[in-house]
Write a protein that holds these residues in place. Structure first.
Motif, PDB file in Angstrom:
ATOM      1  N   TYR B 153      -9.467  -5.545   4.653  1.00 53.78           N
ATOM      2  CA  TYR B 153     -10.291  -6.012   3.547  1.00 53.78           C
ATOM      3  C   TYR B 153      -9.450  -6.173   2.289  1.00 53.78           C
ATOM      4  O   TYR B 153      -8.460  -5.459   2.092  1.00 53.78           O
ATOM      5  N   SER B 154      -9.909  -7.046   1.426  1.00 48.89           N
ATOM      6  CA  SER B 154      -9.213  -7.260   0.162  1.00 48.89           C
ATOM      7  C   SER B 154      -9.561  -6.152  -0.841  1.00 48.89           C
ATOM      8  O   SER B 154     -10.485  -5.373  -0.628  1.00 48.89           O
ATOM      9  N   GLY B 155      -8.835  -6.105  -1.925  1.00 42.38           N
ATOM     10  CA  GLY B 155      -9.172  -5.211  -3.033  1.00 42.38           C
ATOM     11  C   GLY B 155      -8.672  -3.783  -2.919  1.00 42.38           C
ATOM     12  O   GLY B 155      -8.903  -2.970  -3.814  1.00 42.38           O
ATOM     13  N   PHE B 156      -7.988  -3.443  -1.832  1.00 41.28           N
ATOM     14  CA  PHE B 156      -7.549  -2.057  -1.651  1.00 41.28           C
ATOM     15  C   PHE B 156      -6.060  -1.864  -1.914  1.00 41.28           C
ATOM     16  O   PHE B 156      -5.521  -0.803  -1.643  1.00 41.28           O
ATOM     17  N   HIS B 157      -5.392  -2.892  -2.400  1.00 38.98           N
ATOM     18  CA  HIS B 157      -3.926  -2.870  -2.308  1.00 38.98           C
ATOM     19  C   HIS B 157      -3.162  -2.328  -3.509  1.00 38.98           C
ATOM     20  O   HIS B 157      -2.019  -1.944  -3.365  1.00 38.98           O
ATOM     21  N   SER B 158      -3.735  -2.306  -4.697  1.00 32.33           N
ATOM     22  CA  SER B 158      -2.896  -2.010  -5.872  1.00 32.33           C
ATOM     23  C   SER B 158      -3.610  -1.111  -6.863  1.00 32.33           C
ATOM     24  O   SER B 158      -3.619  -1.377  -8.060  1.00 32.33           O
ATOM     25  N   MET B 159      -4.182  -0.031  -6.366  1.00 30.80           N
ATOM     26  CA  MET B 159      -5.064   0.743  -7.240  1.00 30.80           C
ATOM     27  C   MET B 159      -4.364   1.333  -8.452  1.00 30.80           C
ATOM     28  O   MET B 159      -4.939   1.394  -9.526  1.00 30.80           O
ATOM     29  N   ARG B 160      -3.103   1.722  -8.317  1.00 33.33           N
ATOM     30  CA  ARG B 160      -2.421   2.315  -9.473  1.00 33.33           C
ATOM     31  C   ARG B 160      -2.235   1.295 -10.596  1.00 33.33           C
ATOM     32  O   ARG B 160      -2.532   1.562 -11.759  1.00 33.33           O
ATOM     33  N   LYS B 161      -1.756   0.135 -10.211  1.00 21.22           N
ATOM     34  CA  LYS B 161      -1.545  -0.923 -11.192  1.00 21.22           C
ATOM     35  C   LYS B 161      -2.867  -1.333 -11.818  1.00 21.22           C
ATOM     36  O   LYS B 161      -2.990  -1.471 -13.039  1.00 21.22           O
ATOM     37  N   MET B 162      -3.868  -1.545 -10.983  1.00 21.33           N
ATOM     38  CA  MET B 162      -5.168  -1.981 -11.486  1.00 21.33           C
ATOM     39  C   MET B 162      -5.767  -0.954 -12.445  1.00 21.33           C
ATOM     40  O   MET B 162      -6.323  -1.317 -13.479  1.00 21.33           O
ATOM     41  N   HIS B 163      -5.652   0.310 -12.078  1.00 20.17           N
ATOM     42  CA  HIS B 163      -6.220   1.356 -12.914  1.00 20.17           C
ATOM     43  C   HIS B 163      -5.675   1.280 -14.342  1.00 20.17           C
ATOM     44  O   HIS B 163      -6.411   1.493 -15.301  1.00 20.17           O
ATOM     45  N   ASP B 164      -4.405   0.957 -14.462  1.00 17.98           N
ATOM     46  CA  ASP B 164      -3.794   0.906 -15.795  1.00 17.98           C
ATOM     47  C   ASP B 164      -4.079  -0.388 -16.542  1.00 17.98           C
ATOM     48  O   ASP B 164      -3.802  -0.472 -17.746  1.00 17.98           O
ATOM     49  N   ARG B 165      -4.566  -1.408 -15.849  1.00 18.88           N
ATOM     50  CA  ARG B 165      -4.613  -2.725 -16.489  1.00 18.88           C
ATOM     51  C   ARG B 165      -5.989  -3.382 -16.538  1.00 18.88           C
ATOM     52  O   ARG B 165      -6.279  -4.102 -17.491  1.00 18.88           O
ATOM     53  N   VAL B 166      -6.779  -3.226 -15.476  1.00 20.53           N
ATOM     54  CA  VAL B 166      -8.001  -4.043 -15.356  1.00 20.53           C
ATOM     55  C   VAL B 166      -9.075  -3.538 -16.319  1.00 20.53           C
ATOM     56  O   VAL B 166      -9.262  -2.326 -16.481  1.00 20.53           O
ATOM     57  N   TRP B 167      -9.822  -4.461 -16.888  1.00 20.29           N
ATOM     58  CA  TRP B 167     -10.751  -4.136 -17.980  1.00 20.29           C
ATOM     59  C   TRP B 167     -11.757  -3.037 -17.645  1.00 20.29           C
ATOM     60  O   TRP B 167     -11.859  -2.060 -18.375  1.00 20.29           O
ATOM     61  N   TYR B 168     -12.496  -3.151 -16.517  1.00 21.97           N
ATOM     62  CA  TYR B 168     -13.536  -2.147 -16.273  1.00 21.97           C
ATOM     63  C   TYR B 168     -12.939  -0.792 -15.890  1.00 21.97           C
ATOM     64  O   TYR B 168     -13.600   0.229 -15.989  1.00 21.97           O
ATOM     65  N   LEU B 169     -11.668  -0.793 -15.453  1.00 21.24           N
ATOM     66  CA  LEU B 169     -11.044   0.479 -15.094  1.00 21.24           C
ATOM     67  C   LEU B 169     -10.547   1.234 -16.311  1.00 21.24           C
ATOM     68  O   LEU B 169     -10.219   2.422 -16.228  1.00 21.24           O
TER      69      LEU B 169
END
Lengths: 103, 501, 501, 103
Positions: B153-169
């Motif tokens: 499934y998509s969306g599981f690949h980069s949680m560390r990076k996303m956590h630091d960057r993505v707006w809702y995170l």
């Protein structure tokens, strides 16, 4: 201000309790709780068994051992507990006691 | 043969018996961080830990928990268990959890290690040490448990990076950053009490039960494995509060303000959980409103707060508003995620008709009047012109970092805006609670890293949406509409040979 | 410090080093059962066990296998995993397994304990002792693994009683009864070699893989947990054959006859497995024909038999017929189960159209010509008049106890009948193989407990169908058509809220 | 009569092999087998990994340990094996060897 005066909140009867995993050993512990705490109420959501009482909830090693038919260390409760409501007032070799400090 | 020590004595021997008073350095050099917040402690020995966890028991039970978990994970992937969850949509809740919560576990691990080093009380140090190791375990088991999904499934690949960057995170991230940049007692009040005791049941119990109900064995298994540790953490949370309140009356107003602040911050963070519960579980366990009434109103307001009243502690600031919002918060939050879903690392969708009916039943006072029409209109747009998104960038609350999506407590038809001016600059908030938190510590919150501002400042990969998404680490398929997504198409093709029900 | 013994030395020390020659009793008094079959053994020390399993390793790995299994079972029932299997129909394969195979595990446990006591060779005794304990474990873990289903589905409640009484279960039961009433070497040839080495892959590998593919974690987990033991049992099987063949040339014709008999008996027993693979798995792993070609033709005929040829051993009797029947046997067996399904403790049904298409593809030579028309006609009858059953009692083969359902090897249009006359009584068989087995030992097979005969003799509860079903322990819902059954209705209602795929 | 003369049976090339569980540790073992037996062929059905070779299949403790990055006792192979084809000709502290007796 006591909790019951919070605007929009309708206070219900206070309870304490434990939320346990719905697995083999926990089901035995629940049976023991129900035996030792006759007012205990058992309810369930998927994967979780909730046991509540109004005043106190006591878990006795001896009763759990009777239900599980093997020795049980009160520390093994760590393998079944998910959450609890109240204050753990005692946890020794023979008993675990959950109650609020004020009644 | 010597008599075996009982649990109580073993615990006392370990936490008090092996403690010592430093002689080569002064006490305040060894423990320099526990006084600047104004908290007064007179007797650390009054600290109690009802779990009485000793090192040998700790290793024994933690390794047994891990053994069970890994047996289940092996079995799950051997059985291609990912095909047996209720529906492909479900995993979007898990993506949100992995991106939003798992990095917080790691932050908790780091900061509890700090507490375990710097608190003068040996009982506190032992509890914090165990919790620190727990939190590292949680990070690991969450990553291990969710990795079987990453293959498919998509969306599981980069949680560390996303956590630091993505707006809702930035909502969960800023919550924790706020806590670890506070003093140690505020940190414990924020995380151990407000989060782990007051609010954790709202996240973990319905979430794990939802996982169980939706056939997600890995999440259920790590979840309940982690929750047994959380029970210990709850105890630490309750203990720290009672300890502070009992040690000195001067601590009471300090603790009250922390409670006020951290209840509201934690509650706002939970709006993501509310959206997840009501919208992202194909098989629903209970509504956000029901969970809030049981786990917060009944268990905390009716249960805990009378115990704290004797110290002079009142229910936290904002609780009346949270009660009013229980009819609204999940709908307002999911609607925002739906609208800005092009920039999220999970998929969104319009609820099915039977799901809309379920919400009508669960939210009779608000759903049909305010929210259902939105989804019906959205469906009409989809049917006529395809999926739409709000391509502008939303204004964010300076404190909780959620877009301005929440309505006035007494009027679900009107967006709630608050503001404060500090050093000639105007700051915006979603609520009285967030405004109050800012006003207490403006110097702290003027420094907030607000995702929308940072985009405008040019710090997020570039000015265009594709550049920002690329900088977020979002790959095609991670974001946007579920219907017709890579995940949905795969799910349908994997299940086309399934027997009809 | 003494050097740690290697695996080879440890095993030798345990199996040879602690053996002793009896002095209080004569050797033939201690071991009275290994000579009457005519087998000649000159040197028991030539027995090899490549697994070299020692007691400490045995406990260590077996307990670890159990720990993993029970973690998975707990997790499965905590997650209501039964809702996540591919389809409710699937569990009928598991009912058949529990009723038919689990009691055989217990019989194996008992008889391997006998072998462990009475074989003179210490290596043989150790291998048999481990296998005996394994088989008891298998009985237990199968019961534990399938019990989570018993709460929710019919047909899981009385496997011991059913095994002893129900007509189609006399097929596996009579197979094992035949083996345990033979001498010890014939038993080992029957069970350890013919069943565990020659044929076990046909049952266990596709069955467990099917369980994995259909979301049945408990079965997969006990299955693979048991299979790792089976690998050891295969080794015992291959070892006993090579040992007998190497010890004395006079053993060769005896072994050849056992191989001929037990291949055919085991192959006939596998017709139930064939039906299960092709008809009872909603998600199919491979066809019976493909499994037979891989696990029997390639692995045994091309692989094993050239190794046995140097002793003068030929592929077993009936192998040509089994090869011809690979196009037919699953269809003929399931059709019988469908027709007599009112008296089975599981449900039957007409395959869906896509399943019929799958069989057309897998069985191009036979399916559309001989079998598809039957199911299409059955569907027409169901549509017009409802489900039909053959309410008469079928004639059974005196040896394999399967009804006379199989066709002439070269003519799928004509039922195969064979007979022999013994002491002026005529006996009937389904095949040349079963007739030959009878002719070799008529005194044994005239004693067969044939379910149909016993009903006519009045030994099965009474003359009417309800009386017999009651005596079988079959409760309403256990038997008959799946569509509209209790299980199907429950399944549909449990899944009505599931999200659409 | 050799197997290849059985009526209706078309003989194919002979192979030996092991069937392993499709789980974490077994996947490491499979990698080790493939490294040490270059002609090894890996295939899969749900839950099962099948590794076959034409002449012999050797499992070396040292290679498995490299792949798993921890110590591995050859007896631990019991936790991964489902079935095998061939004859286990050797199983000692360092190696497991599967081959037919005649080639």
């Amino acid at each position: 201000m006591s909790a019951s005066t919070v605007e929009g909140h309708i206070a219900k009867e206070r309870f304490i309790g434990v939320d346990l995993q719905d697995h083999e050993e926990a089901r035995g512990i629940v049976k023991a709780i129900v035996r030792d705490n006759p007012e205990a109420k058992v309810s369930q959501i998927p994967g979780v068994i909730k046991v509540t009482c109004h005043h106190q909830l006591q878990i006795n090693r001896a009763t759990v051992e009777q239900e599980l038919r093997h020795e049980w260390d009160t520390q093994e409760f760590n393998m079944s507990i998910i959450s609890y409501i109240g204050d753990i007032q005692e946890w020794d070799d023979d008993h675990i006691l959950v109650k609020w400090s004020t009644d | 043969m010597a008599r075996k020590l009982g649990l109580r004595e073993t615990y006392a021997a370990m936490t008090r018996g092996v403690n010592w008073t430093p002689s080569y350095v002064k006490e305040e050099e060894a423990f320099p961080y526990h006084q600047f917040e104004g908290i007064k402690i007179h007797d650390w020995d009054k600290w109690e830990d009802p779990f009485r966890m000793t090192v040998d028991n700790y290793w024994k039970y933690q390794s047994e928990k891990d053994r069970r978990l890994y047996a289940v994970l092996d079995s799950f992937s051997q059985n291609q268990g990912h095909l047996n969850i209720s529906d492909g949509r479900y995993l979007n809740a898990i993506k949100l959890f992995l991106q939003g919560v798992t990095p917080l576990e790691y932050m908790a691990h780091r900061h509890f290690m700090f507490i375990a080093r710097y608190m003068p009380g040996p009982g506190t140090r032992m509890a914090a040490l165990c919790q620190s190791i727990d939190e590292l375990r949680h990070t690991q088991i969450e990553i291990h448990s969710m990795s079987p999904y990453n293959k498919y499934y998509s969306g599981f690949h980069s949680m560390r990076k996303m956590h630091d960057r993505v707006w809702y995170l930035s909502v969960p991230k800023s919550y924790f950053d706020d806590a670890v940049t506070a003093g140690p007692f505020e940190f414990l009040t924020a995380i151990s009490f407000s989060f782990e005791y007051l609010l954790t049941n709202l996240l973990f119990v319905p979430f794990m039960s939802g996982a169980a109900y939706n056939g997600d064995l890995p999440t259920t298994t790590f979840g309940f494995s982690a929750q047994s540790d959380e029970s210990r953490h709850m105890t630490l949370g309750l203990q720290v509060i009672k300890f502070l309140l009992e040690q000195d009356e001067a601590n009471v107003p300090i603790v009250q303000r922390w409670l006020d602040k951290w209840f509201w911050r934690g509650y706002r963070l939970n709006s993501l959980v509310a959206a997840m519960m009501d919208y992202m579980l194909p098989k629903k366990v209970m509504s956000w409103k029901e969970a809030f009434e049981l786990y917060f109103e009944q268990q905390m307001l009716d249960g805990l707060f009378p115990d704290l009243a004797r110290y002079g502690i009142k229910p936290p600031m904002g609780v009346e508003q949270a009660i009013k919002e229980k009819e609204k918060i999940s709908h307002e939050t999911y609607w925002a995620l739906y609208n800005f879903g092009f920039a999220a690392a999970f998929n969104t969708w319009i609820p099915t008709n039977s799901e809309l009916d379920w919400m009508t039943e669960k939210y009779p006072a608000t759903f049909d009047r305010y929210y259902r029409p939105r989804y019906e209109k959205a469906q009409k747009i989809v049917d006529e012109n395809g999926r739409f998104f709000m391509l502008g960038l939303p204004q964010l609350c300076q404190v909780c970092q959620i877009p301005m999506i929440f309505t006035e407590p007494d009027d679900p038809g009107k967006i709630c805006f608050r503001s404060s001016t500090y050093k000639a600059e105007k700051y915006h908030f979603c609520s009285d609670g967030c405004k109050q938190i800012f006003d207490w510590e403006p110097e702290k919150y003027v420094q907030s890293w607000l995702p929308v501002h940072e985009i405008y400042k040019g710090n997020c990969g570039g000015p265009s949406v594709p550049e920002v998404l690329d900088w977020y680490g979002i790959q095609p398929g991670d974001n946007g509409e579920y219907q017709g997504s890579v995940d949905q198409l795969n799910w349908a093709s994997w299940h086309k040979d399934f027997a009809p029900v």
